[in-house]
Design a protein around this motif. Sequence first.
Motif, PDB file in Angstrom:
ATOM      1  N   ARG A 129       7.741   6.880  -0.319  1.00 45.75           N
ATOM      2  CA  ARG A 129       6.785   7.894   0.314  1.00 45.75           C
ATOM      3  C   ARG A 129       5.417   7.487  -0.504  1.00 45.75           C
ATOM      4  O   ARG A 129       4.502   7.292   0.295  1.00 45.75           O
ATOM      5  N   ARG A 130       5.538   7.428  -1.687  1.00 44.73           N
ATOM      6  CA  ARG A 130       4.097   6.936  -2.560  1.00 44.73           C
ATOM      7  C   ARG A 130       3.594   5.683  -2.116  1.00 44.73           C
ATOM      8  O   ARG A 130       2.494   5.474  -1.963  1.00 44.73           O
ATOM      9  N   VAL A 131       4.428   4.637  -1.947  1.00 46.92           N
ATOM     10  CA  VAL A 131       3.899   3.330  -1.484  1.00 46.92           C
ATOM     11  C   VAL A 131       3.237   3.503  -0.359  1.00 46.92           C
ATOM     12  O   VAL A 131       2.394   2.764   0.078  1.00 46.92           O
ATOM     13  N   SER A 132       4.116   4.120   0.754  1.00 54.38           N
ATOM     14  CA  SER A 132       3.462   4.122   2.163  1.00 54.38           C
ATOM     15  C   SER A 132       1.845   4.783   2.181  1.00 54.38           C
ATOM     16  O   SER A 132       1.065   4.204   2.681  1.00 54.38           O
ATOM     17  N   GLU A 133       2.012   5.636   0.998  1.00 56.47           N
ATOM     18  CA  GLU A 133       0.413   6.305   1.161  1.00 56.47           C
ATOM     19  C   GLU A 133      -0.504   5.353   0.604  1.00 56.47           C
ATOM     20  O   GLU A 133      -1.487   5.294   0.958  1.00 56.47           O
ATOM     21  N   GLY A 134      -0.043   4.645  -0.522  1.00 56.81           N
ATOM     22  CA  GLY A 134      -1.015   3.594  -1.138  1.00 56.81           C
ATOM     23  C   GLY A 134      -1.222   2.449  -0.191  1.00 56.81           C
ATOM     24  O   GLY A 134      -2.345   2.130  -0.062  1.00 56.81           O
ATOM     25  N   ALA A 135      -0.290   2.085   0.454  1.00 56.49           N
ATOM     26  CA  ALA A 135      -0.525   1.065   1.615  1.00 56.49           C
ATOM     27  C   ALA A 135      -1.751   1.515   2.758  1.00 56.49           C
ATOM     28  O   ALA A 135      -2.268   0.732   3.185  1.00 56.49           O
ATOM     29  N   ALA A 136      -1.527   2.755   3.041  1.00 55.34           N
ATOM     30  CA  ALA A 136      -2.181   3.366   4.076  1.00 55.34           C
ATOM     31  C   ALA A 136      -3.809   3.235   3.616  1.00 55.34           C
ATOM     32  O   ALA A 136      -4.733   3.137   4.334  1.00 55.34           O
TER      33      ALA A 136
END
Length: 574
Positions: A129-136
């Motif tokens: 979840r945290r990485v998805s937010e960062g990638a966005a």
Amino acid sequence: MCRVFSTKSFPRRLLPLLALALLAASRLVQAASPSEDVADLVLRHGVFYPVDDPKPVEGSLAVRGGRILFLGADSYTLRFTGAATRVIDLAGRAVTPGLIDAHSHLLGYGRTLGEVDLRGAATFEEVVRRVSEGAARAPAGSWVHGRGWDQNLWPGARFPEHGALSRAVPDHPVWLTRVDGHAALLNAKALALLGLTDAARDPEGGRYLRDASGHLSGVLVDNAMAVHPPSPAADPFAATAGERERALELAGTKCLALGLTTVTDMGVDGDEVAAYLALRERRELPLRAALFLSDDDALLAQWFARGHFLDPEARLTIRGVKLYADGALGSRGAALVEPYSDDPGNLGLLKTTEDHMADVIARANKAGFQVGIHAIGDRGNLIALDAFERGLGGAHPEARGRIEHAQVMRLEDIERLARLGIFASMQPTHATSDMPWAGARVGERRLAGAYAWRKMLNAGAQLALGSDFPVESPDPRLGLYAAVTRQDLSGKPAGGWRPEERLTRAEALQGFTLDAARSLFLEDEIGSLAPGKRADLVVWGRDPMRVPEAEIPNAPVDMTFLDGALVFERDGAR
Ligand SMILES: [Zn+2]
């Protein structure tokens, strides 16, 4: 500056004499030329912890030309106070020497300031979840970096597999460094960019973890993390010189706000050294840094020919070499004499041979450089000590060899380390981070020599303390707290984990100041509040040496001085 106050020509053992001379001089100030003896800065009404003297001094500290001119009773410093003197009334606040992190990675920390923070993630789903937010938030197709995952915190405590991550983040290559820096999880896009397929063979000293059907899980352990990008665009760590310099400035400024005035960078390559030199040249390096060069033949040959480097203001030291004996305990890469208690048959990984280490140690010593060897397992430590003994030809404390981490050692090797005069460069927060699972890895018997600060001191070894940031937080208050309590921040376990290894506050402070300075050949410049030394100081909003232990992590840093200049001040500190 007045000659008598310079320590340049004073060997350490003569410093007490210097202090006496100074006392006499302070009484003669009236007779001397006033402009020579007027301080630039006087801190009044403070409680000063000199470190090289166990007793705190209530009074004033005077600074001239960036160095400590005098420490003593308030009435004496009145004589150093002129119209141009800046006087700060501390109203009873505590002052310690500026803190030193003897083992850290300043540039790596600067990089993490742009990374996804994965520390404390309680499940792999949380990591995704945290990485998805960062990638966005990241530009299309750019590398997304994260750091701090620890599968030991997750249900089942098993290493992750990249599937869910690759589905959630299909378009950015992702590199997620484990909390200890000794393993990384990559997504499918990153594996493809780097040309890593199921056919990949494990490199020497490294491992590609695989799932039950033999496919790459995406986890790279130790030397497997040394990837060979087929093109610059595929390089996860490509950075421009400007990016490196900005990262250093940003990280250094953050450190000053934590009371750190000297840090280390353990294992830097040529480009990284260049970034430090460029910043120093422009006088933009925010704090003191001591660099340990990476184990790279060309880099070492170049520096051994040139000799070690210390700029006139002692802001930048290039005098060390960092070697790796083994990996880390969390990823079972630390080399053990007997197999892992929770993985029979696994002895861990040696990253370099004893021959190579002994050879580098001998050449470094001849060229005036010191060596710090990363050694975590008892076999890693044993081999590192063998290498020092061979490379230096016996016990040579003046070479200031260091073992980095010295985490799990046989008791006889702790004695041997002390006998050889090797510094134990240890990180108190590693113990409190690892305590939930270290026993499972090595078993009760080997724990006797694990994170054994007290046994090190009792054996006569010098402890240089640090944090290994960004592996742990750079905040030295957490290190002081862990050193004296061996508890996590919630106070567990009650009484501390293996409490017989706790340090006193004075010992912990010495480890983060004077002994850290010695471990970097900087004790004539910094590390204590002795007259003549550089005025690197921390003014504390609450006295970390006297507050209840549980409150050490919250003792505010009110002001930080570097060479007598106020380089950080907390809002509302005055
Ligand atoms: Zn490190």
